[in-house]
Motif scaffolding. Structure first.
Motif, PDB file in Angstrom:
ATOM      1  N   PRO A  79      13.908  -9.415  13.377  1.00 53.77           N
ATOM      2  CA  PRO A  79      12.459  -9.414  13.600  1.00 53.77           C
ATOM      3  C   PRO A  79      11.685  -9.285  12.298  1.00 53.77           C
ATOM      4  O   PRO A  79      12.177  -8.746  11.305  1.00 53.77           O
ATOM      5  CB  PRO A  79      12.258  -8.176  14.469  1.00 53.77           C
ATOM      6  N   THR A  80      10.455  -9.778  12.330  1.00 52.64           N
ATOM      7  CA  THR A  80       9.480  -9.475  11.289  1.00 52.64           C
ATOM      8  C   THR A  80       8.601  -8.353  11.825  1.00 52.64           C
ATOM      9  O   THR A  80       7.959  -8.509  12.872  1.00 52.64           O
ATOM     10  CB  THR A  80       8.618 -10.704  10.964  1.00 52.64           C
ATOM     11  N   LEU A  81       8.589  -7.226  11.137  1.00 52.23           N
ATOM     12  CA  LEU A  81       7.826  -6.076  11.627  1.00 52.23           C
ATOM     13  C   LEU A  81       6.409  -6.136  11.065  1.00 52.23           C
ATOM     14  O   LEU A  81       6.194  -6.047   9.858  1.00 52.23           O
ATOM     15  CB  LEU A  81       8.512  -4.769  11.223  1.00 52.23           C
ATOM     16  N   ASP A  82       5.463  -6.299  11.954  1.00 49.23           N
ATOM     17  CA  ASP A  82       4.047  -6.447  11.590  1.00 49.23           C
ATOM     18  C   ASP A  82       3.283  -5.279  12.200  1.00 49.23           C
ATOM     19  O   ASP A  82       3.213  -5.133  13.424  1.00 49.23           O
ATOM     20  CB  ASP A  82       3.516  -7.780  12.117  1.00 49.23           C
ATOM     21  N   PHE A  83       2.690  -4.447  11.337  1.00 54.94           N
ATOM     22  CA  PHE A  83       1.986  -3.253  11.799  1.00 54.94           C
ATOM     23  C   PHE A  83       0.470  -3.473  11.860  1.00 54.94           C
ATOM     24  O   PHE A  83      -0.315  -2.514  11.869  1.00 54.94           O
ATOM     25  CB  PHE A  83       2.345  -2.063  10.909  1.00 54.94           C
ATOM     26  N   ASN A  84       0.064  -4.728  11.898  1.00 55.08           N
ATOM     27  CA  ASN A  84      -1.335  -5.090  12.123  1.00 55.08           C
ATOM     28  C   ASN A  84      -2.252  -4.711  10.956  1.00 55.08           C
ATOM     29  O   ASN A  84      -1.837  -4.071   9.986  1.00 55.08           O
ATOM     30  CB  ASN A  84      -1.873  -4.445  13.412  1.00 55.08           C
ATOM     31  N   GLN A  85      -3.478  -5.126  11.079  1.00 50.08           N
ATOM     32  CA  GLN A  85      -4.524  -4.715  10.137  1.00 50.08           C
ATOM     33  C   GLN A  85      -5.141  -3.428  10.653  1.00 50.08           C
ATOM     34  O   GLN A  85      -5.533  -3.338  11.816  1.00 50.08           O
ATOM     35  CB  GLN A  85      -5.590  -5.799   9.999  1.00 50.08           C
ATOM     36  N   GLN A  86      -5.227  -2.424   9.782  1.00 48.83           N
ATOM     37  CA  GLN A  86      -5.684  -1.108  10.198  1.00 48.83           C
ATOM     38  C   GLN A  86      -6.886  -0.669   9.365  1.00 48.83           C
ATOM     39  O   GLN A  86      -7.101  -1.147   8.242  1.00 48.83           O
ATOM     40  CB  GLN A  86      -4.550  -0.080  10.050  1.00 48.83           C
ATOM     41  N   VAL A  87      -7.661   0.248   9.914  1.00 45.77           N
ATOM     42  CA  VAL A  87      -8.811   0.819   9.216  1.00 45.77           C
ATOM     43  C   VAL A  87      -8.347   1.998   8.373  1.00 45.77           C
ATOM     44  O   VAL A  87      -7.546   2.831   8.836  1.00 45.77           O
ATOM     45  CB  VAL A  87      -9.887   1.273  10.222  1.00 45.77           C
ATOM     46  N   TYR A  95       1.266   3.905  13.292  1.00 46.76           N
ATOM     47  CA  TYR A  95       0.908   2.554  13.700  1.00 46.76           C
ATOM     48  C   TYR A  95       2.117   1.861  14.341  1.00 46.76           C
ATOM     49  O   TYR A  95       3.141   1.674  13.684  1.00 46.76           O
ATOM     50  CB  TYR A  95       0.443   1.739  12.498  1.00 46.76           C
ATOM     51  N   PRO A  96       2.022   1.447  15.607  1.00 43.62           N
ATOM     52  CA  PRO A  96       3.141   0.716  16.235  1.00 43.62           C
ATOM     53  C   PRO A  96       3.208  -0.726  15.741  1.00 43.62           C
ATOM     54  O   PRO A  96       2.182  -1.325  15.380  1.00 43.62           O
ATOM     55  CB  PRO A  96       2.809   0.775  17.731  1.00 43.62           C
ATOM     56  N   ALA A  97       4.404  -1.285  15.738  1.00 42.55           N
ATOM     57  CA  ALA A  97       4.591  -2.680  15.341  1.00 42.55           C
ATOM     58  C   ALA A  97       4.210  -3.610  16.480  1.00 42.55           C
ATOM     59  O   ALA A  97       4.254  -3.239  17.657  1.00 42.55           O
ATOM     60  CB  ALA A  97       6.044  -2.922  14.943  1.00 42.55           C
ATOM     61  N   LYS A  98       3.838  -4.842  16.120  1.00 48.42           N
ATOM     62  CA  LYS A  98       3.638  -5.853  17.156  1.00 48.42           C
ATOM     63  C   LYS A  98       4.963  -6.109  17.862  1.00 48.42           C
ATOM     64  O   LYS A  98       6.020  -6.188  17.225  1.00 48.42           O
ATOM     65  CB  LYS A  98       3.140  -7.159  16.541  1.00 48.42           C
ATOM     66  N   ALA A  99       4.920  -6.257  19.179  1.00 49.79           N
ATOM     67  CA  ALA A  99       6.120  -6.582  19.946  1.00 49.79           C
ATOM     68  C   ALA A  99       6.490  -8.046  19.723  1.00 49.79           C
ATOM     69  O   ALA A  99       5.705  -8.840  19.191  1.00 49.79           O
ATOM     70  CB  ALA A  99       5.879  -6.313  21.426  1.00 49.79           C
ATOM     71  N   GLN A 100       7.712  -8.400  20.126  1.00 47.32           N
ATOM     72  CA  GLN A 100       8.204  -9.760  19.952  1.00 47.32           C
ATOM     73  C   GLN A 100       7.598 -10.694  20.988  1.00 47.32           C
ATOM     74  O   GLN A 100       7.649 -10.439  22.192  1.00 47.32           O
ATOM     75  CB  GLN A 100       9.728  -9.784  20.076  1.00 47.32           C
ATOM     76  N   LEU A 101       7.024 -11.801  20.509  1.00 43.66           N
ATOM     77  CA  LEU A 101       6.524 -12.851  21.393  1.00 43.66           C
ATOM     78  C   LEU A 101       7.412 -14.085  21.264  1.00 43.66           C
ATOM     79  O   LEU A 101       8.250 -14.175  20.362  1.00 43.66           O
ATOM     80  CB  LEU A 101       5.077 -13.202  21.055  1.00 43.66           C
ATOM     81  N   LYS A 246      -3.187  11.785   3.308  1.00 41.76           N
ATOM     82  CA  LYS A 246      -3.436  12.074   1.896  1.00 41.76           C
ATOM     83  C   LYS A 246      -3.077  10.915   0.977  1.00 41.76           C
ATOM     84  O   LYS A 246      -3.440  10.926  -0.202  1.00 41.76           O
ATOM     85  CB  LYS A 246      -2.654  13.319   1.475  1.00 41.76           C
ATOM     86  N   THR A 247      -2.352   9.919   1.507  1.00 46.40           N
ATOM     87  CA  THR A 247      -1.950   8.775   0.691  1.00 46.40           C
ATOM     88  C   THR A 247      -3.163   7.918   0.346  1.00 46.40           C
ATOM     89  O   THR A 247      -3.969   7.578   1.218  1.00 46.40           O
ATOM     90  CB  THR A 247      -0.912   7.918   1.438  1.00 46.40           C
ATOM     91  N   GLU A 248      -3.284   7.549  -0.918  1.00 43.09           N
ATOM     92  CA  GLU A 248      -4.360   6.652  -1.324  1.00 43.09           C
ATOM     93  C   GLU A 248      -4.125   5.263  -0.720  1.00 43.09           C
ATOM     94  O   GLU A 248      -3.024   4.722  -0.789  1.00 43.09           O
ATOM     95  CB  GLU A 248      -4.423   6.538  -2.849  1.00 43.09           C
ATOM     96  N   LYS A 249      -5.182   4.710  -0.165  1.00 39.18           N
ATOM     97  CA  LYS A 249      -5.093   3.387   0.468  1.00 39.18           C
ATOM     98  C   LYS A 249      -6.198   2.501  -0.072  1.00 39.18           C
ATOM     99  O   LYS A 249      -7.329   2.941  -0.239  1.00 39.18           O
ATOM    100  CB  LYS A 249      -5.210   3.515   1.990  1.00 39.18           C
ATOM    101  N   LYS A 250      -5.867   1.269  -0.314  1.00 36.87           N
ATOM    102  CA  LYS A 250      -6.845   0.286  -0.742  1.00 36.87           C
ATOM    103  C   LYS A 250      -6.932  -0.817   0.305  1.00 36.87           C
ATOM    104  O   LYS A 250      -6.007  -1.028   1.090  1.00 36.87           O
ATOM    105  CB  LYS A 250      -6.453  -0.299  -2.107  1.00 36.87           C
ATOM    106  N   ALA A 251      -8.048  -1.508   0.328  1.00 35.49           N
ATOM    107  CA  ALA A 251      -8.256  -2.576   1.315  1.00 35.49           C
ATOM    108  C   ALA A 251      -7.559  -3.856   0.864  1.00 35.49           C
ATOM    109  O   ALA A 251      -8.193  -4.880   0.576  1.00 35.49           O
ATOM    110  CB  ALA A 251      -9.746  -2.810   1.513  1.00 35.49           C
TER     111      ALA A 251
END
Length: 266
Positions: A79-87, A95-101, A246-251
């Motif tokens: 699978p390719t694990l895709d955790f979506n775009q998040q805020v 964050y859950p991964a997208k299920a397999q389609l 606490k982890t620094e996140k960038k867009a």
């Protein structure tokens, strides 16, 4: 789809004709004669790379493109694990991964790996997974998602070839650390032959009495359609990514590499 062609040759057809005066021949019971010859069979091509439904393994499905590796002992699909775009958030988030389609009528399934063993030796195998490095921006490797942890849970094995014996799957939650290798499933000698699916979670229609780990993704209470599969998106809570607040996140996008390894037992 690649095919195996079988060619059989019937050899050793023997005709005996006796020409001469009419005679009576008496053969003692102790006299024996025999003729030996060969039978042959020829194979061409390679094993088929058919992908099957992880919950109904007798059904061929199309989950899309995937890297493959091996021949008679092989990885058919990962699978390719895709955790979506998040805020961006200052709180710990899971964050859950997208299920397999699938590119057919097959409903959404949990993320899974498909492996096949057609060696005919019964030697067994081990499926392992490692994360090569921490999530980072592909354009600037100094932008790192420190402390992010991929988790895999609710593993189970399924096959249309149950009589060969199930591989043993990891029952504990796997919380991945980059650079560490984890055992996902092990087929002991005599087990794991044929094609097997190792899933993390299950849909509500599974026939193993497992609790469903899938949930339809809604935005503003509306279903989200995947632009590639043209189906509603589901998420799988059995595969998730923990990101500390606490982890620094960038867009920017973050990526990592997962390595799936299928090894023959010694």
């Amino acid at each position: 789809m690649k095919n195996i062609s079988l060619k059989t040759f019937l050899l050793g057809s023997l005709a005996v004709t006796l020409v001469g005066p009419l005679a009576v021949t008496v053969q003692s019971a102790s006299e024996n004669s025999s003729v030996s010859n060969n039978g042959t069979i020829t194979f061409s091509g390679e094993y088929d790379w058919e992908r099957v439904d992880p919950e109904n393994p007798g059904k061929i499905v199309n989950p899309g493109e995937s890297e493959t590796a091996g021949k008679s002992l092989r990885i058919d699909y990962v699978p390719t694990l895709d955790f979506n775009q998040q805020v961006i958030s200052s709180e710990d988030q899971l964050y859950p991964a997208k299920a397999q389609l699938f590119h057919d009528e097959t409903p959404a399934r949990a993320n899974y790996v498909q492996v096949s063993d057609f060696r005919g030796t019964g030697k067994g195998w081990t499926l392992q997974l490692s994360q090569d490095y921490q999530f980072r921006n592909p354009d600037d490797k100094n932008i790192i998602l420190n402390g992010a942890v991929i988790s895999l849970n609710h593993s189970w094995a399924n096959s249309a070839n149950q009589e060969t014996g199930k591989p043993e799957v990891q029952k504990d939650v796997i919380e991945m650390m980059p650079g560490t290798t984890y055992d996902l499933a092990t087929a002991k000698p005599g087990a794991g032959e044929g094609t097997w699916l190792i899933s993390f979670g299950a849909s509500e229609t599974n026939n193993q009495s497992m609790n469903s780990s899938l949930e339809q993704l809604l935005v503003d209470k509306k279903p989200v359609t995947d632009p590639v599969y043209k189906q509603d998106v589901y998420v799988n809570h059995s595969v998730s990514l923990l990101v500390p607040g606490k982890t620094e996140k960038k867009a920017v996008p973050y990526q990592t590499v997962l390595t799936w390894t299928l090894s023959e037992l010694p």
